[in-house]
Design a protein around this motif. Structure first.
Motif, PDB file in Angstrom:
ATOM      1  N   ALA A 187      40.655  33.345  44.020  1.00  0.00           N
ATOM      2  CA  ALA A 187      39.617  33.975  43.190  1.00  0.00           C
ATOM      3  C   ALA A 187      40.263  34.769  42.054  1.00  0.00           C
ATOM      4  N   PHE A 188      41.344  35.498  42.362  1.00  0.00           N
ATOM      5  CA  PHE A 188      42.066  36.204  41.295  1.00  0.00           C
ATOM      6  C   PHE A 188      42.550  35.202  40.253  1.00  0.00           C
ATOM      7  N   LEU A 189      43.162  34.124  40.720  1.00  0.00           N
ATOM      8  CA  LEU A 189      43.764  33.152  39.801  1.00  0.00           C
ATOM      9  C   LEU A 189      42.729  32.413  38.965  1.00  0.00           C
ATOM     10  N   ALA A 190      41.624  32.038  39.601  1.00  0.00           N
ATOM     11  CA  ALA A 190      40.662  31.159  38.930  1.00  0.00           C
ATOM     12  C   ALA A 190      39.856  31.886  37.860  1.00  0.00           C
TER      13      ALA A 190
ATOM     14  N   SER B 221      40.423  35.192  36.380  1.00  0.00           N
ATOM     15  CA  SER B 221      40.966  36.299  35.602  1.00  0.00           C
ATOM     16  C   SER B 221      41.715  35.770  34.396  1.00  0.00           C
ATOM     17  N   SER B 222      41.702  36.553  33.342  1.00  0.00           N
ATOM     18  CA  SER B 222      42.492  36.219  32.154  1.00  0.00           C
ATOM     19  C   SER B 222      43.360  37.417  31.821  1.00  0.00           C
TER      20      SER B 222
ATOM     21  N   ASP C 184      49.157  42.376  40.823  1.00  0.00           N
ATOM     22  CA  ASP C 184      50.535  42.467  40.340  1.00  0.00           C
ATOM     23  C   ASP C 184      51.197  41.089  40.291  1.00  0.00           C
ATOM     24  N   LEU C 185      51.009  40.321  41.360  1.00  0.00           N
ATOM     25  CA  LEU C 185      51.636  39.000  41.422  1.00  0.00           C
ATOM     26  C   LEU C 185      51.207  38.129  40.246  1.00  0.00           C
ATOM     27  N   PHE C 186      49.917  38.201  39.904  1.00  0.00           N
ATOM     28  CA  PHE C 186      49.402  37.338  38.849  1.00  0.00           C
ATOM     29  C   PHE C 186      49.458  38.011  37.475  1.00  0.00           C
ATOM     30  N   GLY C 187      50.142  39.161  37.392  1.00  0.00           N
ATOM     31  CA  GLY C 187      50.348  39.817  36.106  1.00  0.00           C
ATOM     32  C   GLY C 187      49.063  40.359  35.492  1.00  0.00           C
ATOM     33  N   LEU C 188      48.117  40.770  36.333  1.00  0.00           N
ATOM     34  CA  LEU C 188      46.845  41.281  35.826  1.00  0.00           C
ATOM     35  C   LEU C 188      46.860  42.799  35.852  1.00  0.00           C
ATOM     36  N   GLU C 189      46.211  43.374  34.867  1.00  0.00           N
ATOM     37  CA  GLU C 189      46.047  44.826  34.872  1.00  0.00           C
ATOM     38  C   GLU C 189      45.024  45.195  35.922  1.00  0.00           C
ATOM     39  N   SER C 190      45.263  46.275  36.638  1.00  0.00           N
ATOM     40  CA  SER C 190      44.269  46.710  37.613  1.00  0.00           C
ATOM     41  C   SER C 190      43.831  48.121  37.296  1.00  0.00           C
TER      42      SER C 190
ATOM     43  N   PRO D 113      34.310  45.910  31.936  1.00  0.00           N
ATOM     44  CA  PRO D 113      34.961  44.841  31.163  1.00  0.00           C
ATOM     45  C   PRO D 113      35.986  44.056  31.974  1.00  0.00           C
ATOM     46  N   GLY D 114      35.679  43.754  33.230  1.00  0.00           N
ATOM     47  CA  GLY D 114      36.606  42.970  34.056  1.00  0.00           C
ATOM     48  C   GLY D 114      35.979  42.663  35.401  1.00  0.00           C
TER      49      GLY D 114
END
Ligand code: PLP
Length: 356
Positions: A94-97, A99-100, A120-126, A146-147
Motif C-alpha cells: 500500500a505504501f509503494l502503490a 505514495s509519490s 523510511d525504506l521507500f524514501g517517503l516523508e512522514s 496533503p498526503g
C-alpha cells in the motif's frame, strides 16, 4: 557489522524490531499478541490432509479461492480482496502503490512501528500527529491532509478503538488520498470494523490479519479490502515483486480457518472476557489501564516505572512488551493469554509491588 557494500537505502534505514522469541528458557509469552489458543481443529485437519505432492506446483498467483472465501465472509466480491503474506506485506504494498515522492505520509506518534519503517525504506516523508493526552487519535487532525493516512484501529500499542462513524470523516475529507485502516485487532472490537465503508469510499483500504484472532501468526496471512481499483494497485506492486506471495499450504489453511466460525467466536469471546478480568485486576493493583478493545492491555503503574516492571516480570519468566519511547516508557503492553497465564502475571506483579 554493517557491510561496506551496503547501498544508500539499507545504510539509512532502521529496521523494525519484532518482539522477542527467546529460546533460553520457557517463558509465559505475553509480548507479541499471539493467540494463547491453537488454530481451529479444521486447520489441523487441512494440514493433515494436504496433498504434499502438489507442492511441486506453483500456487495460484491470483489467490482466487481464498480471496473469494474471504470476500464471502464480509459480503464483498473477490475483486475487493487482496491476500498478502501477513498484513505487513499488504501494508508495504500500500505504501509503494499509492505514495509519490514529496507527498508526506501521516500517522500517529504512537502507533504500529512498521509505518515509520516502510516510510523510511521507500524514501517517503512522514509526519507523525500526536495522540491526545488520553492516548486517543484526534480525528480532526487527519481531515483534508496533503498526503496518505495510515491508522491502526484499534490502535497499537494503546488498544483504543474508534468507531467507523468517528473515522468516516477522515476518509470523506481526503477523497484524493489513500486512507488505510489497519484492523489487525478489530476482531476483538466487535462492531468497529470499517469494512462496510469500503463499498462507499474508493480511497479506503482496510487491512486485516490472521496472525492474532485466527491464531495463525506462524502461517503469514493478511488481507486488504477496498475498491477494485485499489486492489489493482496493490497487484501492480505484487506482480512486480512476488507474484506467488501466498503459498499453497497457507491457502488451504486460510480457507479452513475462515470456515470454522464457531471456534473463532469461542476463542475471541474468551480472550475478550479474560481481557476485562485482567484489566480489573490491574486497576485494583494501582495500574492505569487504557480502555483496550484488542487482545492486549496497555497499562502503567502509579509508582513503579515500565522498565522496572518489565525486568521484574522477565526474571519471573514472564515476557511482556516495553517500549523505551517518549510518552509511553512507563507502560507495559501485555498480551491476553489464558486465564492461567494471566494469573501468573498478576501474581508476579503483586509480588513485585509488595516490595515497594
Ligand atoms: C501484528 C500487526 C500487524 C502485522 O501482522 P502480520 O503478522 O504481518 O499479519 C499489522 N498491524 C498491526 C497494528 C499489528 O499489530
Amino acid at each position: 557489522m554493517a557491510s561496506r557494500l551496503l547501498g544508500e537505502t539499507a545504510r539509512r534505514i532502521t529496521p523494525y524490531v519484532p518482539g522477542e522469541q527467546p529460546r533460553d528458557r520457557r517463558y509465559t509469552k505475553l509480548n507479541t499478541n499471539e493467540s494463547p489458543f491453537p488454530p481451529s481443529p479444521m486447520v489441523e485437519q487441512a494440514l493433515r490432509e494436504y496433498a504434499h505432492a502438489d507442492l511441486r506446483l506453483y500456487p495460484d498467483p491470483d489467490v482466487r479461492e481464498l480471496s473469494a472465501d474471504m470476500g464471502r465472509y464480509y459480503g464483498l466480491p473477490p475483486e475487493m480482496v487482496f491476500a498478502g503474506g501477513g498484513s505487513d506485506e499488504v501494508l508495504g504494498y500500500a505504501f509503494l502503490a499509492f505514495s509519490s515522492p514529496g507527498d508526506p505520509v501521516y500517522f500517529p506518534d504512537i502507533t504500529y512501528g512498521f509505518y515509520q519503517v516502510y516510510a523510511d525504506l521507500f524514501g517517503l516523508e512522514s509526519r507523525t500527529l500526536p495522540l491526545a493526552d488520553n492516548f486517543t487519535v484526534s480525528t480532526e487532525d487527519y481531515y483534508s491532509l496533503p498526503g496518505n493516512v495510515f491508522l491502526a484501529n484499534p490502535n497499537a500499542p494503546t488498544g483504543i478503538a474508534l468507531s467507523p462513524e468517528q473515522l468516516e470523516p477522515i476518509i470523506k475529507s481526503n477523497p484524493d488520498r489513500l486512507v488505510v485502516i489497519d484492523e489487525a485487532y478489530v476482531d476483538f472490537a466487535p462492531g468497529m470494523s470499517c469494512i462496510p465503508l469500503t463499498r462507499r469510499y474508493d480511497n479506503l483500504l482496510v487491512v486485516q490479519t490472521f496472525s492474532k484472532s485466527r491464531a495463525l501468526a506462524g502461517m503469514r496471512l493478511g488481507f486488504g479490502f477496498g475498491h477494485p481499483d485499489l486492489i489493482e494497485g496493490l497487484n501492480r506492486i505484487k506482480y512486480s515483486f512476488n507474484p506467488y506471495n501466498i503459498d499453497r499450504v497457507s491457502m488451504a489453511v486460510g480457507r479452513a480457518a475462515i470456515e470454522d466460525s464457531t471456534y473463532f467466536t469461542l476463542c475471541r469471546d474468551k480472550i475478550i472476557a479474560t481481557r476485562e478480568q485482567t484489566a480489573d485486576a490491574l486497576a485494583d493493583m494501582g495500574f492505569e489501564v487504557l480502555p483496550s478493545q484488542a487482545n492486549f492491555l496497555f497499562a502503567r503503574h502509579a509508582k513503579v516505572g515500565g522498565a522496572v516492571l518489565y525486568q521484574a516480570l522477565r526474571e519471573q519468566g514472564i515476557l511482556v512488551r516495553h517500549f523505551e519511547k517518549p510518552r509511553i516508557r512507563d507502560f507495559l503492553r501485555i498480551t491476553i493469554g489464558t486465564d492461567e497465564e494471566m494469573g501468573r502475571l498478576t501474581a508476579a506483579l503483586e509480588q513485585r509491588l509488595r516490595e515497594e
